[in-house]
Design a protein around this motif. Sequence first.
Motif: not given
Length: 158
Positions: A53-54, A63-65, A110-111, A128-129
């Motif tokens: 994700p942005e 996600a960044r952490q 993340a995807w 991901e699934k």
Amino acid sequence: MPHLILLFLLIMTPSVQATLTGRVVRVIDGDTVVVLAAPATEVRIRLSDIDAPEKGQPFGQRARQYLTSRVAGRVVEVAGDSRDRYDRILGTLWVDGRDINAELVCGGMAWAYRVRDVAQNPAYLQCEKAAREEKKGLWREPSPVPPWQWRKQSHSDV
């Protein structure tokens, strides 16, 4: 079964020679880092085959952490040598034999990256699934928006 996929991804070793080895000196976002490689050269790395994700999206900071907790200050091996349009190396980050790109996807941060709805890495798609079924990370949200759609909607060129 999902745990077996994760275990396999996390303990396998890089299948290609590392393009470079260096210390992560900065985490830009959930799928981009700066690595200090020899001889004292900073190289921007975009984690390949995933899309986090942005910063402005839900779970963007998480996600960044998550990535920071795994790689900041660590010596990493980067497998991959192609570049994106921003001249970043597209690569898989390896720390102590662990595929960090896979950890992000398996952890629900993340995807698996897709081109025309086809995942570039089928193993990441399985992760991901599993994360989606277990409602990990961003999959706790009722309708998470993939970053590529978010960028398109916000007219951002990240």
